[in-house]
Design an enzyme around this catalytic site. Structure first.
Site, PDB file in Angstrom:
ATOM      1  N   ARG A 117       1.411   1.584  -5.901  1.00  0.00           N
ATOM      2  CA  ARG A 117       1.618   0.663  -4.778  1.00  0.00           C
ATOM      3  C   ARG A 117       0.350  -0.080  -4.386  1.00  0.00           C
ATOM      4  NH1 ARG A 117       6.319   1.618  -2.104  1.00  0.00           N
ATOM      5  NH2 ARG A 117       5.492   0.608  -0.249  1.00  0.00           N
ATOM      6  N   GLU A 172      11.384 -14.937 -18.961  1.00  0.00           N
ATOM      7  CA  GLU A 172      11.039 -13.541 -18.740  1.00  0.00           C
ATOM      8  C   GLU A 172      10.081 -13.038 -19.828  1.00  0.00           C
ATOM      9  OE1 GLU A 172      11.117 -11.632 -16.401  1.00  0.00           O
ATOM     10  OE2 GLU A 172      11.005  -9.607 -17.181  1.00  0.00           O
ATOM     11  N   CYS A 225       0.859  -1.188   0.000  1.00  0.00           N
ATOM     12  CA  CYS A 225       0.000   0.000   0.000  1.00  0.00           C
ATOM     13  C   CYS A 225       0.894   1.236   0.000  1.00  0.00           C
ATOM     14  CB  CYS A 225      -0.851   0.042   1.251  1.00  0.00           C
ATOM     15  SG  CYS A 225      -1.858  -1.424   1.461  1.00  0.00           S
ATOM     16  N   LYS A 283       6.332 -11.693 -18.990  1.00  0.00           N
ATOM     17  CA  LYS A 283       5.874 -10.351 -19.367  1.00  0.00           C
ATOM     18  C   LYS A 283       4.578 -10.445 -20.151  1.00  0.00           C
ATOM     19  CE  LYS A 283       7.681  -8.465 -17.277  1.00  0.00           C
ATOM     20  NZ  LYS A 283       8.804  -8.360 -16.366  1.00  0.00           N
ATOM     21  N   ASN A 333       0.720   0.704   6.156  1.00  0.00           N
ATOM     22  CA  ASN A 333       1.227  -0.183   5.105  1.00  0.00           C
ATOM     23  C   ASN A 333       2.027  -1.280   5.785  1.00  0.00           C
ATOM     24  OD1 ASN A 333       2.296  -1.346   2.766  1.00  0.00           O
ATOM     25  ND2 ASN A 333       4.023   0.074   2.748  1.00  0.00           N
ATOM     26  N   GLY A 334       1.574  -2.511   5.611  1.00  0.00           N
ATOM     27  CA  GLY A 334       2.263  -3.632   6.241  1.00  0.00           C
ATOM     28  C   GLY A 334       1.263  -4.701   6.622  1.00  0.00           C
ATOM     29  N   GLU A 377       1.514 -11.731 -17.936  1.00  0.00           N
ATOM     30  CA  GLU A 377       1.033 -10.929 -16.809  1.00  0.00           C
ATOM     31  C   GLU A 377       0.328  -9.645 -17.226  1.00  0.00           C
ATOM     32  OE1 GLU A 377       3.904  -9.332 -14.026  1.00  0.00           O
ATOM     33  OE2 GLU A 377       5.362  -9.010 -15.596  1.00  0.00           O
ATOM     34  N   LYS A 380       2.849  -3.836  -7.321  1.00  0.00           N
ATOM     35  CA  LYS A 380       4.256  -3.651  -7.678  1.00  0.00           C
ATOM     36  C   LYS A 380       5.175  -4.467  -6.782  1.00  0.00           C
ATOM     37  CE  LYS A 380       7.701  -1.941  -9.897  1.00  0.00           C
ATOM     38  NZ  LYS A 380       8.003  -2.737 -11.115  1.00  0.00           N
ATOM     39  N   HIS A 409       9.978 -33.033 -24.630  1.00  0.00           N
ATOM     40  CA  HIS A 409       9.636 -34.059 -23.646  1.00  0.00           C
ATOM     41  C   HIS A 409       8.237 -33.853 -23.085  1.00  0.00           C
ATOM     42  CE1 HIS A 409      13.685 -35.713 -23.701  1.00  0.00           C
ATOM     43  NE2 HIS A 409      14.146 -34.468 -23.642  1.00  0.00           N
ATOM     44  N   TRP A 412      -3.803  -1.926  -1.525  1.00  0.00           N
ATOM     45  CA  TRP A 412      -3.837  -3.190  -2.262  1.00  0.00           C
ATOM     46  C   TRP A 412      -4.163  -4.250  -1.222  1.00  0.00           C
ATOM     47  CZ3 TRP A 412      -0.549  -7.700  -2.475  1.00  0.00           C
ATOM     48  CH2 TRP A 412      -0.886  -8.560  -3.517  1.00  0.00           C
TER      49      TRP A 412
HETATM   50  C1  F6R Z   1       7.131  -9.253 -13.110  1.00  0.00           C
HETATM   51  C2  F6R Z   1       7.423  -8.690 -11.815  1.00  0.00           C
HETATM   52  C3  F6R Z   1       7.462  -9.599 -10.636  1.00  0.00           C
HETATM   53  C4  F6R Z   1       8.600  -9.183  -9.705  1.00  0.00           C
HETATM   54  C5  F6R Z   1       8.566 -10.028  -8.415  1.00  0.00           C
HETATM   55  C6  F6R Z   1       9.721  -9.715  -7.512  1.00  0.00           C
HETATM   56  O1  F6R Z   1       7.109  -8.282 -14.100  1.00  0.00           O
HETATM   57  O2  F6R Z   1       7.604  -7.514 -11.687  1.00  0.00           O
HETATM   58  O3  F6R Z   1       7.585 -10.938 -11.021  1.00  0.00           O
HETATM   59  O4  F6R Z   1       9.808  -9.357 -10.363  1.00  0.00           O
HETATM   60  O5  F6R Z   1       7.360  -9.807  -7.741  1.00  0.00           O
HETATM   61  O6  F6R Z   1       9.753  -8.363  -7.182  1.00  0.00           O
HETATM   62  P1  F6R Z   1      11.053  -7.683  -6.579  1.00  0.00           P
HETATM   63  O7  F6R Z   1      12.080  -7.673  -7.647  1.00  0.00           O
HETATM   64  O8  F6R Z   1      10.616  -6.334  -6.167  1.00  0.00           O
HETATM   65  O9  F6R Z   1      11.479  -8.550  -5.430  1.00  0.00           O
END
Ligand code: F6R
Length: 598
Positions: free
Chosen positions: A26, A471, A2, A475, A99-100, A478, A593, A494, A73
């Site tokens: 956030r 990756e 948050c 991308k 936040n927490g 998601e 995020k 396989h 969030w």
């Molecule tokens: C994907 C993405 C997530 C973060 C993951 C770890 O685009 O952003 O998979 O990479 O949640 O986040 P951090 O790097 O902040 O630990």
């Protein structure tokens, strides 16, 4: 995750709403504010995004010079008006944003319920104002009541609190969750991150863990829970707010993709002294851990480490780390996390520390929990990343880890001076290579229009480019919600190959490196079953152009750089596919995020 914001300044209502807008990344399922005007506490909150919230506000009622706000969030309690912050006590004198995650809230809530407190939400956070109220009723001052409350609650907390009992002060507290404060002639401010307060001040301070902060007109005091004063040392933020705003791009994600040359350039400038300190920590068994995209950086680096310096580093997904029962004594764990706040990664770090491992943090967020838990850390120089999908921070993680490996190679004598020089030289060419790719973004946009109609895709690579494939798939799935899987190309026969039918999209990471010949074999296998092949290839590779239905050329580079440059067209593909499908790439559903729950 948050966002919290607080201000004591002229025009507080406007500042509060602007600040919350900058924190919306956030959390964006609900929003709320509290303002003190005279002896009245005004609170407005609701489910939904901040723009809708602002439209519903009665401007005439937005008054006062002191306020706190929150973007949420959901973790405890679904997104709803009741669960939105600020939360109040029974007498409606105290407003708290948090936040927490509070671990023992149920127990405290039960106690307070027995004492007659009435709760209006299902959140953990609401226990805080009620607990403060309880202690106030016992005769403590507001500050004493907050201190006692913070001693009672377990778990992570960054909070800001205002009260009509002391209408000239904001009280804050930080444990694990991020909190910064700032001061200027305009006023005093607190927030979850620096960009939120940058339009009002550049003099900021990251609040240390387990500290209470008192914000008053013209002053900020920091102390521990025993009342011992802590020296306030403000630093001047030198980077530009532009970095945290969209700067003319339709979304943060595309802006951040286009910022990558700059982010890499800045990361390449990390002082050698930091890299050497970090490299010297790397003794014994070495593990790399991270989540999501950061894990992909770990996986990619495990290949580069063997290749470049002949040192084995084991990559581990953070959420699996503790269960893997690794031998951690005298080992080093490199913990990679953009935010430095990901619960799974912090958990892995805490587990590793408890077993005697040393920790090297790689993060983009100075002052984050990972920096406080690490024996040494390296900060990637991406600047704030607002888009939920990690882009520039992934590339800079790879660059920082490559720099670290280079120093490790030199210090350990595994890399000659001349090899070190020549690879450093190649790394310096990276920003130019990424720029060259970005100049051809239109080609990817055209392909994305076609591929955005697909429902499935495979991303296949070998060696370090397995990480690139994972990756690329992450991308795409998601943000565009196209079902995409990353796989080692050799492993695809396989089992997964049975999914291939005419026009199934297969994206191959096929640069001119040691894997090229075998990748060609995998492409032929897929084509023979009717797959539609899109390959990321090295410029001028005519054979791959010939066998692929579509291709995108990246500049010729040293093998260790391909995972970095081949990622860029895949980021663009995901971005454009999401926008063609009508989705907001900055706010993928169900994601925040930073994932601060286990
Ligand atoms: C994907 C993405 C997530 C973060 C993951 C770890 O685009 O952003 O998979 O990479 O949640 O986040 P951090 O790097 O902040 O630990």
């Amino acid at each position: 995750m948050c966002g919290i914001f607080g201000c004591l300044c002229e025009g507080a209502p406007k500042v509060l709403l602007e600040g919350l807008k900058r924190l919306e990344y956030r959390g964006y399922d609900s929003v709320g504010i509290a303002l003190i005007n005279g002896d009245e506490l005004f609170v407005e909150k609701n489910k939904g995004k901040i723009d809708e919230f602002i439209l519903g506000l009665d401007e005439a009622r937005l008054k006062g010079e002191i306020g706190v706000g929150h973007t949420r969030w959901a973790t405890h309690g679904a997104p709803s008006k009741e669960n939105a912050h600020p939360h109040l006590d029974c007498s409606k004198r105290i407003a708290v944003v948090h936040n927490g995650v509070l671990e023992n809230f149920l127990q405290i809530k039960e106690e307070l319920l027995k004492k007659g407190h009435i709760f209006s939400s299902r959140t953990d956070s609401e226990v805080i104002p009620h607990l403060v109220e309880e202690y106030l009723n016992e005769g403590l001052t507001l500050k004493e009541a907050l201190v006692k409350s913070m001693e009672r609650v377990k778990g992570s907390a960054a909070i800001a609190m205002i009260s009509t009992v002391e209408p000239e002060r904001i009280y804050c507290y930080r444990r694990e969750s991020p909190l910064i404060v700032g001061i200027s002639e305009r006023g005093v401010f607190c927030a979850s991150d620096i960009p939120a307060i940058m339009p009002y001040t550049r003099r900021v301070m990251v609040v240390p863990d387990d500290r209470l902060v008192v914000l008053e007109r013209g002053s900020i005091q920091i102390e521990d829970l025993r009342g011992v004063m802590y020296k306030t040392e403000f630093t001047e933020v030198t980077w530009d707010l532009e970095l945290a705003e969209k700067g003319g791009y339709p979304h943060f994600m595309i802006k951040e993709i286009f910022e990558q040359p700059r982010a890499i350039r800045d990361t390449l400038k990390i002082p050698t002294i930091f890299l050497d300190k970090a490299a010297r920590l790397l003794t014994g068994r070495i593990y790399l851990t991270g989540s999501g995209t950061s894990y992909h950086a770990c996986l990619s680096t495990s290949y580069t480490a063997s290749d470049l310096v002949g040192i084995e580093m084991r990559p581990m997904i953070s959420s699996e780390f503790a269960d893997a029962l690794l031998s951690l004594e005298s080992s080093t764990v490199i913990a990679v996390s953009q935010s430095g706040e990901t619960a799974d990664t912090l958990n892995a770090v805490k587990h590793a520390k408890s077993k005697g491992a040393k920790i090297l943090g790689i993060t983009n967020t100075l002052g984050s929990s990972i920096t406080t838990l690490s024996d040494a850390y390296i900060c990637t120089q991406s600047g704030p990343e607002i888009g939920v999908a990690a882009t520039k921070t992934f590339l800079t993680q790879l660059v920082a880890l490559d720099l670290l490996l280079l120093r490790l190679g030199l210090i350990s004598g595994r890399l000659s001076e001349s090899a070190h020089r020549s690879i450093t030289h190649e790394l310096e060419a990276l920003p130019g290579m990424v720029e060259q790719i970005l100049r051809r973004a239109d080609k990817i946009r055209d392909l994305a229009l076609k591929y955005s109609k697909k429902e499935n895709a495979f991303f296949l690579g070998r060696g370090a480019n397995v990480a690139t494939a994972l990756e690329g798939a992450l991308k795409l799935k998601e943000i565009s919600y196209i079902h995409a899987e990353g796989y080692p190309a050799g492993e695809s026969k396989h089992g997964p190959i049975s999914l291939i039918e005419p026009n199934f999209l297969c994206v191959f990471i096929a640069p001119r490196d040691r894997t090229r010949e075998r990748i060609i074999g995998n492409i032929m296998e897929m084509k023979a079953r009717g797959a539609e092949v899109f390959s990321v290839i090295t410029e001028g590779d005519d054979e791959l152009k010939e066998i692929s239905d579509e291709y995108f050329e990246v500049p010729r580079a040293n093998e260790i750089l391909y995972p970095i440059i081949c990622t860029v067209p895949l980021q663009l593909l995901a971005y454009y596919a999401a926008t063609f499908r009508g989705f907001d790439p900055d706010r993928p559903r169900n994601l925040a995020k930073s994932v601060t729950v286990l």
